[in-house]
Design a protein around this motif. Structure first.
Motif, PDB file in Angstrom:
ATOM      1  N   MET A  55       5.833  16.171  47.457  1.00 47.91           N
ATOM      2  CA  MET A  55       5.192  15.466  48.559  1.00 47.91           C
ATOM      3  C   MET A  55       6.099  14.394  49.165  1.00 47.91           C
ATOM      4  O   MET A  55       5.912  13.979  50.302  1.00 47.91           O
ATOM      5  CB  MET A  55       3.888  14.816  48.059  1.00 47.91           C
ATOM      6  N   LYS A  56       7.057  13.952  48.374  1.00 47.94           N
ATOM      7  CA  LYS A  56       7.935  12.882  48.816  1.00 47.94           C
ATOM      8  C   LYS A  56       9.381  13.274  48.526  1.00 47.94           C
ATOM      9  O   LYS A  56       9.689  13.730  47.422  1.00 47.94           O
ATOM     10  CB  LYS A  56       7.564  11.580  48.100  1.00 47.94           C
ATOM     11  N   TYR A  57      10.290  13.078  49.497  1.00 50.56           N
ATOM     12  CA  TYR A  57      11.701  13.423  49.288  1.00 50.56           C
ATOM     13  C   TYR A  57      12.342  12.392  48.368  1.00 50.56           C
ATOM     14  O   TYR A  57      12.162  11.186  48.534  1.00 50.56           O
ATOM     15  CB  TYR A  57      12.445  13.470  50.615  1.00 50.56           C
ATOM     16  N   GLU A  58      13.069  12.874  47.388  1.00 47.46           N
ATOM     17  CA  GLU A  58      13.693  11.993  46.403  1.00 47.46           C
ATOM     18  C   GLU A  58      15.101  11.609  46.863  1.00 47.46           C
ATOM     19  O   GLU A  58      15.955  12.471  47.099  1.00 47.46           O
ATOM     20  CB  GLU A  58      13.761  12.688  45.039  1.00 47.46           C
ATOM     21  N   GLU A  59      15.345  10.316  47.000  1.00 46.98           N
ATOM     22  CA  GLU A  59      16.674   9.810  47.343  1.00 46.98           C
ATOM     23  C   GLU A  59      17.476   9.678  46.050  1.00 46.98           C
ATOM     24  O   GLU A  59      17.246   8.768  45.243  1.00 46.98           O
ATOM     25  CB  GLU A  59      16.566   8.464  48.057  1.00 46.98           C
ATOM     26  N   ARG A  60      18.435  10.576  45.857  1.00 44.87           N
ATOM     27  CA  ARG A  60      19.172  10.627  44.599  1.00 44.87           C
ATOM     28  C   ARG A  60      20.528   9.933  44.718  1.00 44.87           C
ATOM     29  O   ARG A  60      21.177   9.970  45.767  1.00 44.87           O
ATOM     30  CB  ARG A  60      19.369  12.073  44.162  1.00 44.87           C
ATOM     31  N   THR A  61      20.939   9.315  43.631  1.00 41.04           N
ATOM     32  CA  THR A  61      22.275   8.691  43.545  1.00 41.04           C
ATOM     33  C   THR A  61      23.137   9.364  42.487  1.00 41.04           C
ATOM     34  O   THR A  61      24.298   8.981  42.306  1.00 41.04           O
ATOM     35  CB  THR A  61      22.128   7.199  43.201  1.00 41.04           C
ATOM     36  N   GLU A  62      22.590  10.324  41.789  1.00 42.98           N
ATOM     37  CA  GLU A  62      23.328  11.078  40.774  1.00 42.98           C
ATOM     38  C   GLU A  62      23.268  12.560  41.106  1.00 42.98           C
ATOM     39  O   GLU A  62      22.223  13.050  41.553  1.00 42.98           O
ATOM     40  CB  GLU A  62      22.729  10.830  39.383  1.00 42.98           C
ATOM     41  N   PRO A  63      24.317  13.330  40.924  1.00 43.82           N
ATOM     42  CA  PRO A  63      25.658  12.910  40.449  1.00 43.82           C
ATOM     43  C   PRO A  63      26.442  12.098  41.473  1.00 43.82           C
ATOM     44  O   PRO A  63      27.496  11.574  41.148  1.00 43.82           O
ATOM     45  CB  PRO A  63      26.332  14.240  40.136  1.00 43.82           C
ATOM     46  N   TRP A  64      25.978  12.052  42.708  1.00 46.91           N
ATOM     47  CA  TRP A  64      26.585  11.152  43.693  1.00 46.91           C
ATOM     48  C   TRP A  64      25.493  10.741  44.673  1.00 46.91           C
ATOM     49  O   TRP A  64      24.428  11.360  44.751  1.00 46.91           O
ATOM     50  CB  TRP A  64      27.764  11.818  44.422  1.00 46.91           C
ATOM     51  N   GLU A  65      25.738   9.725  45.394  1.00 45.40           N
ATOM     52  CA  GLU A  65      24.757   9.232  46.345  1.00 45.40           C
ATOM     53  C   GLU A  65      24.586  10.236  47.479  1.00 45.40           C
ATOM     54  O   GLU A  65      25.567  10.696  48.055  1.00 45.40           O
ATOM     55  CB  GLU A  65      25.188   7.879  46.893  1.00 45.40           C
ATOM     56  N   GLY A  66      23.325  10.545  47.766  1.00 47.29           N
ATOM     57  CA  GLY A  66      23.046  11.518  48.821  1.00 47.29           C
ATOM     58  C   GLY A  66      22.964  12.941  48.315  1.00 47.29           C
ATOM     59  O   GLY A  66      22.913  13.879  49.120  1.00 47.29           O
ATOM     60  N   ALA A  67      22.945  13.144  46.990  1.00 46.98           N
ATOM     61  CA  ALA A  67      22.807  14.492  46.453  1.00 46.98           C
ATOM     62  C   ALA A  67      21.430  15.055  46.841  1.00 46.98           C
ATOM     63  O   ALA A  67      20.503  14.326  47.191  1.00 46.98           O
ATOM     64  CB  ALA A  67      22.976  14.477  44.934  1.00 46.98           C
ATOM     65  N   CYS A  68      21.309  16.380  46.773  1.00 47.68           N
ATOM     66  CA  CYS A  68      20.079  17.061  47.220  1.00 47.68           C
ATOM     67  C   CYS A  68      18.874  16.580  46.418  1.00 47.68           C
ATOM     68  O   CYS A  68      18.915  16.508  45.189  1.00 47.68           O
ATOM     69  CB  CYS A  68      20.255  18.566  47.065  1.00 47.68           C
ATOM     70  N   GLY A  69      17.782  16.282  47.151  1.00 48.14           N
ATOM     71  CA  GLY A  69      16.563  15.806  46.501  1.00 48.14           C
ATOM     72  C   GLY A  69      15.339  16.629  46.848  1.00 48.14           C
ATOM     73  O   GLY A  69      14.213  16.128  46.722  1.00 48.14           O
ATOM     74  N   VAL A  70      15.520  17.889  47.289  1.00 48.98           N
ATOM     75  CA  VAL A  70      14.378  18.727  47.645  1.00 48.98           C
ATOM     76  C   VAL A  70      13.737  19.289  46.384  1.00 48.98           C
ATOM     77  O   VAL A  70      14.324  19.279  45.295  1.00 48.98           O
ATOM     78  CB  VAL A  70      14.799  19.874  48.583  1.00 48.98           C
ATOM     79  N   TYR A  71      12.497  19.792  46.539  1.00 47.80           N
ATOM     80  CA  TYR A  71      11.736  20.372  45.440  1.00 47.80           C
ATOM     81  C   TYR A  71      11.406  21.826  45.765  1.00 47.80           C
ATOM     82  O   TYR A  71      11.328  22.219  46.932  1.00 47.80           O
ATOM     83  CB  TYR A  71      10.434  19.614  45.207  1.00 47.80           C
ATOM     84  N   SER A  72      11.185  22.602  44.726  1.00 50.67           N
ATOM     85  CA  SER A  72      10.671  23.957  44.906  1.00 50.67           C
ATOM     86  C   SER A  72       9.239  23.884  45.461  1.00 50.67           C
ATOM     87  O   SER A  72       8.427  23.076  45.005  1.00 50.67           O
ATOM     88  CB  SER A  72      10.669  24.715  43.577  1.00 50.67           C
TER      89      SER A  72
END
Length: 810
Positions: free
Chosen positions: A100-117
């Motif tokens: 329901m919410k896009y995840e802002e990821r910093t691992e393994p690097w900042e801006g890595a994919c944060g989508v869900y199935s």
């Protein structure tokens, strides 16, 4: 009730105490003078309403007992919450992969994919969409079922109740559909969802609200909400809502202070996914517990814990209300039901299994693979690497755009020797295939996989297609059947509230009845959902009807084709199906001329038992004998069909007319056609009808013979023969009269001669005359026999002449 200290307010000595009824109010002031010093205690007197069956028992129980009660019940509530911790933890983990919410990821690097199935969300949305269409069509979610024998009175009542219930659920209760949709979405995910059905005093009507599984707490080892020893509804109400209920007398009027926050992991995760802040909730949390308890001061004589509804403020642990939870006239004191449990897949405990439990692991695995594939594509398209310290690239902090050339300062050697890109690979085809396999497996397990058209041939029989469709939808059909059963239980609770608590009259002028017939109508019928538990989707129902239509083509005479096509049109959702394909139940009585008009225009007709069947038959037969009309009908291509329909309708009237004749012979009316009867009653009725049928047969034969004689008497030749026979009969009568006269004269003459001869021989003259008369009487009798034989011969000749005249006509 008045609470006073002993000695204060009592009657003076020597005077009987006065009851409240003996005291008359007076607006005039009363002055009381106290002489001498007196020590007394001032006590506040509170008047409360007299206790009734539906009263709030918390008003009559001591405060210390209420505190002990609240402590015991809150402890049991916390124990129930702890017993379902594993179910709750699994539910929270499943909510994490809803996406329901896009995840802002910093691992393994900042801006890595944060989508869900999306497989979990897709399954929940598809289940909600398919089920809401099936359970809540545009015309309303309710249909009726008649209790006992079906008659016109019950059919009209069933139609009125169906209209009234659908009106209430679609118009009077505007929140019902949205609550139902929310319930279906949460049901698919959590595996359990609940509806609370009750009469809301603040709304002045019945209501049915959705309760998520996390807000209805039961011991995890219970079977369901109906048999659970304890059911706790965690409610949240604003200060104003509670004040309304206190003023209405539903809750005790006690000071509650400021609300306190109580949150669960499920609430936190839902708020996080939807972007809410839980610290903004300033509502009170109330625990409404349906529990069996030995209430102090109201113990059962046999020591049995009785059902009560206890409402406690969780923050202050104050008891707001205690009410009996059984019907006043129920000697067994069985618990009244207020909650309806919906289950997706029955699990090991009281809560069912949902899509989170079934395919949550697939959704988590799919999410991981999707992110790996997207990140691999990102690294492959925008690779990184290492370079020598002395290599300078103008603007090296920004990536090089397509078609851009930049200046490079190479310290020594070639540029290739100073730059080494890292060996990033393209997104793995193995991972892509694995993602497809995981997604397909999850969609199959969640019953949201699309059916492959390659599994069916273009000319596949309907039965084969139906079998494949049933196999594909078998799991979802079982879920739909459970939803159907729970909705049936919910409608029963709503029906009871509407019948008992709402106004006795309809809110409008019902069609075909009086407004005051509301309660009687609700007692005659049962309320059931309009959904079909045997078929989960419209496509499945259409395939079933197509299979029946194919079967009907082989033997159409044993099928009710109008009814079959009518149901097919209703399944397709086409409006005004009754106008497109009218059936017998839609017919209304018509006069015989209107029925003739219907024959000529190709519209169906129906005979009714109470009509004047002889008059109808006469009018219909006049139509068939009208030469002008029949000449016009003969030019119609459908003339044979029209004539067959006319004769079929006449046969209906003949059948009812025969039934009426049987009833006239019996002297009592027969049961309704096709009515169910006990075996003994049917046997007795059959014997009585057999005797009446013989009497009707005898009457019919007599009438037929009389009509035949009347028709024959109108023939000219027979009339001439009849006149000739009458002349012959008159001649024979004249001859007979003459013979009788001659015989009489001859007898007198012979009598005189016999007397004279007797005197000569000395014989008694009277005896001689008597002997002579006997001889003459024998001669007259022989003559009468001869004349009767001749008359019988003449009648035989008359009948033979009539038959000879009728034979050529036949």
């Amino acid at each position: 009730m008045v609470n006073m200290v002993s000695g204060i307010g009592g009657a003076p000595l020597g005077m009987p105490p006065l009851s409240l009824d003996d005291i008359q109010s007076d607006d005039s002031a009363v002055e009381i003078f106290l002489e001498g010093p007196m020590d007394f205690e001032v006590v506040e007197v509170e008047l409360t309403e007299e206790e009734g069956f539906d009263s709030n028992l918390a008003e009559f129980i001591d405060e210390s007992e209420l505190g002990k009660l609240a402590s015991d019940l809150i402890g049991e509530f916390e124990s129930d919450v702890a017993s379902r911790k594993e179910w709750s933890d699994m539910y929270v983990k499943g909510l994490e992969v809803l996406g329901m919410k896009y995840e802002e990821r910093t691992e393994p690097w900042e801006g890595a994919c944060g989508v869900y199935s999306t497989v979990l969300t897709e399954a929940a949305i598809r289940f909600q969409s398919e089920t809401i269409i099936e359970t809540f069509p545009a015309q309303g979610p309710v249909k009726t079922q008649i209790i006992g024998a079906i008659n016109k009175l019950k059919e009209d009542a069933a139609e009125r109740v169906r209209t009234d219930m659908n009106y209430r659920l679609t118009e009077q209760m505007p929140e019902y559909r949205s609550e139902h949709e929310r319930m279906l979405y949460n049901l698919g995910l959590a595996g359990s969802a609940f509806k609370k059905v009750y009469s809301d005093p603040t709304l002045g009507r019945q209501t049915s609200i959705f309760i998520p599984a996390e807000d209805l707490i039961m011991p995890y080892g219970a079977s369901n909400s109906r048999s659970s020893e304890r059911v706790t509804h965690v409610m949240r109400k604003t200060k104003n809502d509670i004040r309304k209920l206190q003023v209405a007398g539903f809750y005790r009027d006690v000071e509650m202070g400021e609300p306190q926050m109580f949150t669960t992991d499920i609430e936190k995760k839902k708020a996080e996914d939807q972007g809410y802040e839980l610290n903004e909730d300033n509502r009170y949390q109330l625990l409404e517990m349906c529990v069996d308890y030995e209430m102090p001061g109201y113990e059962d004589d046999d020591g049995i814990a009785l059902p009560y509804v206890v409402t406690i403020d969780r923050g202050t642990t104050k008891v707001l209300s205690i009410r009996r939870n059984w019907n006043e006239d129920d000697k067994l004191k069985l618990r009244r039901q207020h909650f309806v449990q919906y289950t997706y897949i029955p699990g090991f405990g009281v809560y069912g299994l949902g899509l989170i439990h079934i395919i949550g692991g697939y959704a988590r695995a799919g999410t991981s693979i999707i992110r790996q594939l997207v990140d691999a594509g990102t690294l492959s398209n925008l690779p990184g690497g290492v370079k020598t310290r002395g290599l300078r690239i103008k603007g090296d902090d920004t990536p090089i755009a397509p078609g851009e050339w930049r200046d490079v300062d190479v310290p020594s050697g070639t540029m290739r020797d100073n730059i080494m890109p890292l060996p990033y690979k393209e997104p793995s085809q193995v991972l892509a295939l694995l993602l497809e396999r995981i997604t397909d497996e999850a969609r199959r397990l969640g019953s949201v996989a699309d059916m492959k058209m390659s599994d069916m041939g273009a000319n596949a029989p309907v039965g084969t297609t139906l079998a494949l469709l049933e196999r594909q939808l078998k799991t979802m059909s079982a879920v739909q059947a459970r939803v159907h059963n729970s909705m049936k239980e919910e409608f029963k609770l709503l029906k009871a509230i509407i019948r008992d608590n709402s106004p006795t009259d309809y809110d409008y002028e019902p069609e075909g009845g009086k407004p005051s017939a509301k309660q009687a109508d609700y007692d005659l019928v049962e309320i059931i959902p309009v959904s079909d538990p045997n078929s989960a989707t419209m496509a499945q129902r259409i395939m079933q009807y197509q299979a029946v239509i194919q079967l009907s083509a082989q033997a159409p005479q044993i099928y009710d084709l109008p009814q079959l096509h009518r149901q097919m049109i209703e399944v397709l959702g086409i409006k005004n199906a009754e106008k497109l394909v009218p059936i017998d139940s839609d017919m209304t009585p018509r006069d015989p001329v209107s029925e003739n008009m219907a024959f000529l225009t190709g519209k169906p007709t129906k005979a009714f038992v109470y009509q004047d069947h002889d008059a109808h038959i006469a009018v219909h037969m006049a139509l068939t004998q009208d030469p002008l009309l029949m000449a016009q009908i003969g030019q119609n291509p459908q003339s044979a069909k029209m004539q067959a329909e006319i004769m079929a309708h006449v046969s209906e009237h003949l059948a009812f007319a025969y039934r009426k004749k049987i009833e006239e012979q019996l002297g009592v009316p027969l049961p309704a056609p096709n009515a169910e009867m006990p075996e003994e009653a049917e046997v007795m009725l059959a014997k009585m009808v057999a005797m009446a049928a013989q009497q009707v047969l005898a009457q019919s034969k007599g009438q037929a013979a009389q009509q035949q004689s009347q028709q024959a008497a109108q023939d000219p030749l027979i009339q001439m023969q009849m006149q000739e026979l009458k002349i012959k009969e008159q001649d024979s009568q004249i001859k007979a009269m003459k013979v009788r006269g001659d015989l009489q004269l001859k007898a007198e003459e012979l009598g005189l001669k016999a007397r004279e001869a007797a005197q000569k021989v000395g014989e008694d003259p009277e005896m001689a005359a008597y002997r002579t008369q006997m001889e003459i009487a024998q001669m007259q009798e022989a003559h009468a026999i001869e004349m009767a034989a001749k008359q019988q011969q003449m009648q035989i000749q008359q009948q033979q002449a009539m038959q000879a005249q009728q034979a050529p006509r036949q």
